[in-house]
Scaffold this motif. Structure first.
Motif, mmCIF file in Angstrom:
data_model
loop_
_atom_site.group_PDB
_atom_site.id
_atom_site.type_symbol
_atom_site.label_atom_id
_atom_site.label_comp_id
_atom_site.label_asym_id
_atom_site.label_seq_id
_atom_site.Cartn_x
_atom_site.Cartn_y
_atom_site.Cartn_z
ATOM 1 N N ARG A 1 52.548 30.697 44.396
ATOM 2 C CA ARG A 1 53.138 31.512 43.275
ATOM 3 C C ARG A 1 51.868 31.791 42.351
ATOM 4 O O ARG A 1 52.125 32.778 41.493
ATOM 5 C CB ARG A 1 53.939 30.468 42.598
ATOM 6 N N PHE B 1 51.203 35.254 42.882
ATOM 7 C CA PHE B 1 52.266 36.158 42.944
ATOM 8 C C PHE B 1 52.049 37.396 42.125
ATOM 9 O O PHE B 1 52.447 38.444 42.153
ATOM 10 C CB PHE B 1 53.351 35.572 42.286
ATOM 11 N N GLN C 1 56.842 38.972 47.081
ATOM 12 C CA GLN C 1 57.061 37.528 46.554
ATOM 13 C C GLN C 1 58.147 36.854 47.302
ATOM 14 O O GLN C 1 57.807 35.829 47.831
ATOM 15 C CB GLN C 1 57.043 37.561 44.993
#
Ligand code: CAA
Length: 383
Positions: A245, A248, A256
């Protein structure tokens, strides 16, 4: 000519603890372990098993007599060695009856050792294409009862046979490395358990990944769209997700979701096992192959992290017909057939240690390769 992983297998002991039981015993909300850390079960090892029995059991599943004649090196990546001098590799070499004119040795750098071994195997087979190398990543992750690290324990081994014209995955020879001398997790001589600054280790892991990812983009001219999946070292399954993440912001929402879906497939096994240090990345890879929505030709990115800290990012490409060579049912059966322990049984098993007084003791663990005797500080194994 491709060099890569021709066969891969894993082994875990026959016992596990449910994380809800651990949470209740430690007066913690079970969601902290199941959701906060992403762990459902934790593999537990009896004192009659060690990295030799884990490694030999994993490797025995994939080696044929022909392989044993053609293996030139047995490399064990581990940070759970029981001896400062003799390697687990030489014992595994003997237990598996691999031809005697072979090299056997251990490699260490925290959870990175398995990757160092795998890359050394790649180099060797590139120079000697008709020979094979057996790589084993085996560890027992223990932090102690009632410690912050307790819910991130686990154990197990992954064995990989590196050859030319592999059936599963080929190296793309695109490794990027990163080293930083930092004390986030270490185990000085004389300590049974590691010393760890847990929150710092999380941060160093994420920083190492984001740095190496930037370097990878520069060196290999790739971005996330070039990878069918990104796999991570998994000390607990939330850790790799946090690192994923962290990059991302450079992707579309669709991208994602695509990578997070593959990530979920790569953590199915680790959620049931916990940390196996050097083997964790490769258990994640196996989980992705067994459970993932992938196709031949897909490129998989692998992020290896060893506290202290050394990390490497590299990629491998899936071979044609790789699905034919997976052992999905066997892998699932290994996990689902394990015996669940109560908290009392877990704590008793955790506290049992092999005697170190040099006297002779015998044991009746009839599992393949278990320790059946210790005498003069030598471990004897079932063959
Ligand atoms: N419901 C849902 N989530 C909850 C919750 C609840 N009731 N209670 C807490 N959580 C969440 C927290 O919000 C937190 O999530 P984020 O990380 O996303 O913020 C998560 O659960 C963990 O909570 P804490 O940070 O409060 O947990 P902790 O203080 O007990 O520490 C730990 C967690 C640092 C991982 C500790 O278990 C530890 O030290 N483990 C060993 C070290 C380790 O694994 N480090 C990983 C990087 S180092 C490495 O990768 C090498 C290696 O193999 C060791």
């Amino acid at each position: 000519m491709n060099i890569g992983i021709d066969k891969i297998s894993f082994h875990v002991p026959n016992y596990y603890l449910d994380m809800t039981d651990l949470a209740n015993a430690r007066e913690t909300d079970p969601n902290k372990f199941h959701i906060g850390l992403g762990q459902d079960q934790m593999a537990i090892i009896p004192e009659t098993q060690d990295i030799v029995t884990l490694g030999a059991s994993a490797a025995a599943k994939i080696l044929t007599d022909e392989d044993k004649k053609n293996i030139d090196m047995v490399i064990v990546g581990t940070e759970s060695s029981t001896d400062f001098s003799k390697s687990a590799s030489v014992i595994i070499h003997e237990l598996l009856e691999i031809q005697p004119f072979a090299r056997s040795f251990e490699i260490k750098h925290a959870c990175y050792g398995g990757t160092a071994a795998l890359q050394q195997a790649n180099d060797y087979v590139t120079l000697h294409p008709d020979r094979k190398v057996l790589v084993i990543a085996a560890d027992i992750a223990k932090y102690g009862l009632n410690t912050g690290g307790e819910p991130t324990q686990g154990c197990g081994a992954v064995a990989m046979l590196v050859t030319k014209n592999p059936h599963l995955l080929a190296f793309n020879n695109d490794s990027v490395f990163y080293s930083e001398d930092v004390y986030d997790f270490w185990r000085p001589a004389g300590h049974d358990y590691p010393l760890v600054d847990g929150h710092m280790s999380n941060q160093v892991y994420i920083d190492s990944f984001t740095r190496i990812w930037e370097q990878n983009k520069k060196v290999n001219h790739t971005d996330s769209s070039d990878y069918a999946a990104l796999t991570f070292h998994l000390p607990y399954t939330k850790m790799g997700r946090k690192a994923l993440r962290a990059i991302f912001s450079e992707m579309s929402e669709e991208e994602q979701q695509r990578l997070e879906a593959r990530y979920d497939e790569a953590v199915v096994y680790s959620r049931q096992v916990g940390n196996l240090y050097t083997g964790s990345l490769y258990l994640g890879l196996m989980s992705l192959l067994d459970n993932g929505d992938l196709a031949a030709g897909d490129r998989i990115g692998l992020f290896s992290y060893g506290s202290g800290a050394v990390s490497e990012f590299f990629s491998m490409t899936l071979m044609d017909d790789y699905k034919t060579y997976l052992s999905i049912e066997e892998n699932q059966a290994l996990l689902s057939s394990r015996q669940q322990l109560s908290i009392d049984e877990y704590e008793a098993m955790f506290n049992k240690k092999l005697p170190t007084d040099g006297e002779t003791y015998t044991f009746s663990d009839y599992t393949a390769y278990a320790i059946n005797k210790i005498s003069g500080d030598i471990r004897y194994y079932n063959k």
